[in-house]
Design an enzyme around this catalytic site. Structure first.
Site, PDB file in Angstrom:
ATOM      1  N   ALA A  66      55.934   8.749  32.290  1.00 59.28           N
ATOM      2  CA  ALA A  66      57.098   8.040  32.795  1.00 59.28           C
ATOM      3  C   ALA A  66      57.644   8.840  33.977  1.00 59.28           C
ATOM      4  CB  ALA A  66      58.145   7.925  31.698  1.00 59.28           C
ATOM      5  N   GLY A 109      53.848   9.044  29.069  1.00 52.61           N
ATOM      6  CA  GLY A 109      53.786   7.583  29.155  1.00 52.61           C
ATOM      7  C   GLY A 109      52.432   7.085  29.625  1.00 52.61           C
TER       8      GLY A 109
HETATM    9  N1  CAA Z   1      57.278  11.769  37.051  1.00 51.93           N
HETATM   10  C1  CAA Z   1      57.624  11.861  38.353  1.00 51.93           C
HETATM   11  N2  CAA Z   1      56.878  12.488  39.287  1.00 51.93           N
HETATM   12  C2  CAA Z   1      55.727  13.035  38.864  1.00 51.93           C
HETATM   13  C3  CAA Z   1      55.296  12.984  37.543  1.00 51.93           C
HETATM   14  C4  CAA Z   1      56.140  12.306  36.605  1.00 51.93           C
HETATM   15  N3  CAA Z   1      55.790  12.153  35.306  1.00 51.93           N
HETATM   16  N4  CAA Z   1      54.116  13.637  37.440  1.00 51.93           N
HETATM   17  C5  CAA Z   1      53.811  14.088  38.664  1.00 51.93           C
HETATM   18  N5  CAA Z   1      54.780  13.725  39.545  1.00 51.93           N
HETATM   19  C6  CAA Z   1      54.845  14.004  40.981  1.00 51.93           C
HETATM   20  C7  CAA Z   1      55.201  15.444  41.234  1.00 51.93           C
HETATM   21  O1  CAA Z   1      56.584  15.648  41.123  1.00 51.93           O
HETATM   22  C8  CAA Z   1      54.659  15.631  42.628  1.00 51.93           C
HETATM   23  O2  CAA Z   1      55.559  15.065  43.529  1.00 51.93           O
HETATM   24  P1  CAA Z   1      56.067  15.927  44.822  1.00 51.93           P
HETATM   25  O3  CAA Z   1      54.808  16.134  45.633  1.00 51.93           O
HETATM   26  O4  CAA Z   1      57.054  15.015  45.474  1.00 51.93           O
HETATM   27  O5  CAA Z   1      56.623  17.191  44.296  1.00 51.93           O
HETATM   28  C9  CAA Z   1      53.406  14.757  42.632  1.00 51.93           C
HETATM   29  O6  CAA Z   1      53.558  13.847  41.545  1.00 51.93           O
HETATM   30  C10 CAA Z   1      52.133  15.551  42.377  1.00 51.93           C
HETATM   31  O7  CAA Z   1      52.311  16.298  41.196  1.00 51.93           O
HETATM   32  P2  CAA Z   1      52.095  17.893  41.102  1.00 51.93           P
HETATM   33  O8  CAA Z   1      52.374  18.531  42.422  1.00 51.93           O
HETATM   34  O9  CAA Z   1      52.882  18.380  39.939  1.00 51.93           O
HETATM   35  O10 CAA Z   1      50.527  17.927  40.812  1.00 51.93           O
HETATM   36  P3  CAA Z   1      49.730  19.054  40.023  1.00 51.93           P
HETATM   37  O11 CAA Z   1      48.294  18.726  40.214  1.00 51.93           O
HETATM   38  O12 CAA Z   1      50.204  20.415  40.383  1.00 51.93           O
HETATM   39  O13 CAA Z   1      50.124  18.832  38.466  1.00 51.93           O
HETATM   40  C11 CAA Z   1      50.507  17.504  36.488  1.00 51.93           C
HETATM   41  C12 CAA Z   1      49.751  17.633  37.829  1.00 51.93           C
HETATM   42  C13 CAA Z   1      50.048  18.618  35.516  1.00 51.93           C
HETATM   43  C14 CAA Z   1      50.168  16.162  35.895  1.00 51.93           C
HETATM   44  C15 CAA Z   1      52.020  17.656  36.742  1.00 51.93           C
HETATM   45  O14 CAA Z   1      52.395  16.771  37.785  1.00 51.93           O
HETATM   46  C16 CAA Z   1      52.859  17.314  35.551  1.00 51.93           C
HETATM   47  O15 CAA Z   1      52.984  18.127  34.654  1.00 51.93           O
HETATM   48  N6  CAA Z   1      53.468  16.122  35.523  1.00 51.93           N
HETATM   49  C17 CAA Z   1      54.368  15.694  34.486  1.00 51.93           C
HETATM   50  C18 CAA Z   1      53.634  15.370  33.201  1.00 51.93           C
HETATM   51  C19 CAA Z   1      54.631  14.977  32.140  1.00 51.93           C
HETATM   52  O16 CAA Z   1      55.451  15.765  31.704  1.00 51.93           O
HETATM   53  N7  CAA Z   1      54.563  13.726  31.688  1.00 51.93           N
HETATM   54  C20 CAA Z   1      55.489  13.199  30.714  1.00 51.93           C
HETATM   55  C21 CAA Z   1      56.648  12.528  31.403  1.00 51.93           C
HETATM   56  S1  CAA Z   1      57.965  12.051  30.291  1.00 51.93           S
HETATM   57  C22 CAA Z   1      57.373  10.664  29.544  1.00 51.93           C
HETATM   58  O17 CAA Z   1      56.298  10.175  29.826  1.00 51.93           O
HETATM   59  C23 CAA Z   1      58.292  10.089  28.506  1.00 51.93           C
HETATM   60  C24 CAA Z   1      57.691   9.033  27.662  1.00 51.93           C
HETATM   61  O18 CAA Z   1      57.034   9.241  26.700  1.00 51.93           O
HETATM   62  C25 CAA Z   1      57.930   7.660  27.978  1.00 51.93           C
END
Ligand code: CAA
Length: 258
Positions: A66, A109
């Site tokens: 999400a 998500g």
């Molecule tokens: N929401 C918003 N933006 C996100 C995102 C997310 N879930 N995941 C990645 N992005 C964005 C990053 O912020 C980044 O944007 P900027 O360039 O503007 O900073 C862009 O996507 C690229 O991401 P990274 O630079 O972080 O890429 P990476 O290769 O270094 O890492 C990753 C990849 C490990 C997937 C890392 O992005 C990450 O940990 N993302 C979040 C994963 C997460 O926690 N997901 C759960 C979300 S909460 C949820 O889903 C609730 C639910 O159950 C409904």
């Protein structure tokens, strides 16, 4: 074909393709994307010319969860009153089978979205996980419930409580993934699976998905009763007569989805 902001749709034969398209955010599920995904899926579902849907993302991410930035400042009341994930709950009710073609990250998500689909085909690059606990929340689109049913308590608890991820192979061994293929073959394999489904009689495919869904939600006795009645109802379709006649006549059936 409708133009969308966050997804791309395409029809190939009897298969509707939906590609998540927020590359800068690793296909994070924001409100617009969730609404557009639902609208596209409902449009395919209403079209008798479509017998299966493929849902995919990019090579790098199916969906990284999400959209955290969109949710960050919201209150609990806002999350409830806006029914933030409501469109995805309705996506789960689409009658047409959905094949998820997952490469790269399927986190939070994104993992839950894959679990809203009926078949999950993973590239060997795919990573599955429920890392919400790292954000001081929990899965909110069914991750504690569907994951539990898919992989059992102990594997689900390992993912949900520690936030660790599973490789595609580990996910397949755990029962979260239907098939794992080399990344280069992902879309072709998903297309073949969807084509195979779309070639069947649509009423029988709707019935099969409904019976499987019922089995996820009910007792064995109730599920068996549901199956018995739906099985019998299919004998009133022209396609059932055609399918069984074609078998006896040793030829391929010609289904009319009636
Ligand atoms: N929401 C918003 N933006 C996100 C995102 C997310 N879930 N995941 C990645 N992005 C964005 C990053 O912020 C980044 O944007 P900027 O360039 O503007 O900073 C862009 O996507 C690229 O991401 P990274 O630079 O972080 O890429 P990476 O290769 O270094 O890492 C990753 C990849 C490990 C997937 C890392 O992005 C990450 O940990 N993302 C979040 C994963 C997460 O926690 N997901 C759960 C979300 S909460 C949820 O889903 C609730 C639910 O159950 C409904």
């Amino acid at each position: 074909m409708t133009e969308y902001e966050t997804i791309v749709t395409e029809t190939r034969g009897r298969v509707g393709w939906i590609t998540l398209n927020r590359p800068d955010a690793l296909n994070a599920l924001n409100s617009v994307l969730m609404r557009e995904l639902l609208a596209a899926a409902l449009a395919f579902d209403a079209d008798e010319g479509i017998g299966a849907i493929v849902l995919t993302g990019s090579e790098r991410a199916f969906a990284a969860g999400a959209d955290i930035k969109e949710m960050e400042s919201k209150s609990g009341l806002e999350m409830i009153m806006s029914d933030h994930f409501g469109p995805l709950a309705r996506f789960a009710d689409v009658r047409t089978p959905v094949v998820a073609a997952v490469a790269g990250y399927a986190l939070g998500g994104g993992c839950e979205l894959a679990m809203l689909c009926d078949i999950i085909i993973a590239a060997d690059t795919a990573t599955f996980g429920q890392p919400e606990v790292n954000l001081a929340v929990i899965p909110g689109i069914g991750g504690t419930q569907r994951l539990l049913r898919a992989v059992g308590y102990y594997k689900a608890a390992d993912l949900v409580l520690t936030g660790r991820s599973l490789s595609a192979d580990e996910a397949e061994r755990a029962g979260l993934v239907s098939r794992v293929v080399p990344a280069a073959e992902l879309l072709a394999e998903a297309g073949r699976a969807a084509d195979a489904i779309a070639a069947k009689s649509l009423p029988s495919v709707f019935a099969a998905k409904a019976a499987l869904d019922a089995g996820m939600e009910t007792t064995l006795a109730e599920g068996l009763r549901f199956e018995k009645h739906v099985f019998a109802a299919l004998f009133d379709t022209a396609d059932q007569k055609e399918g069984m006649t074609a078998f006896r006549e040793k030829r391929a059936p010609e289904f009319r989805h009636r």
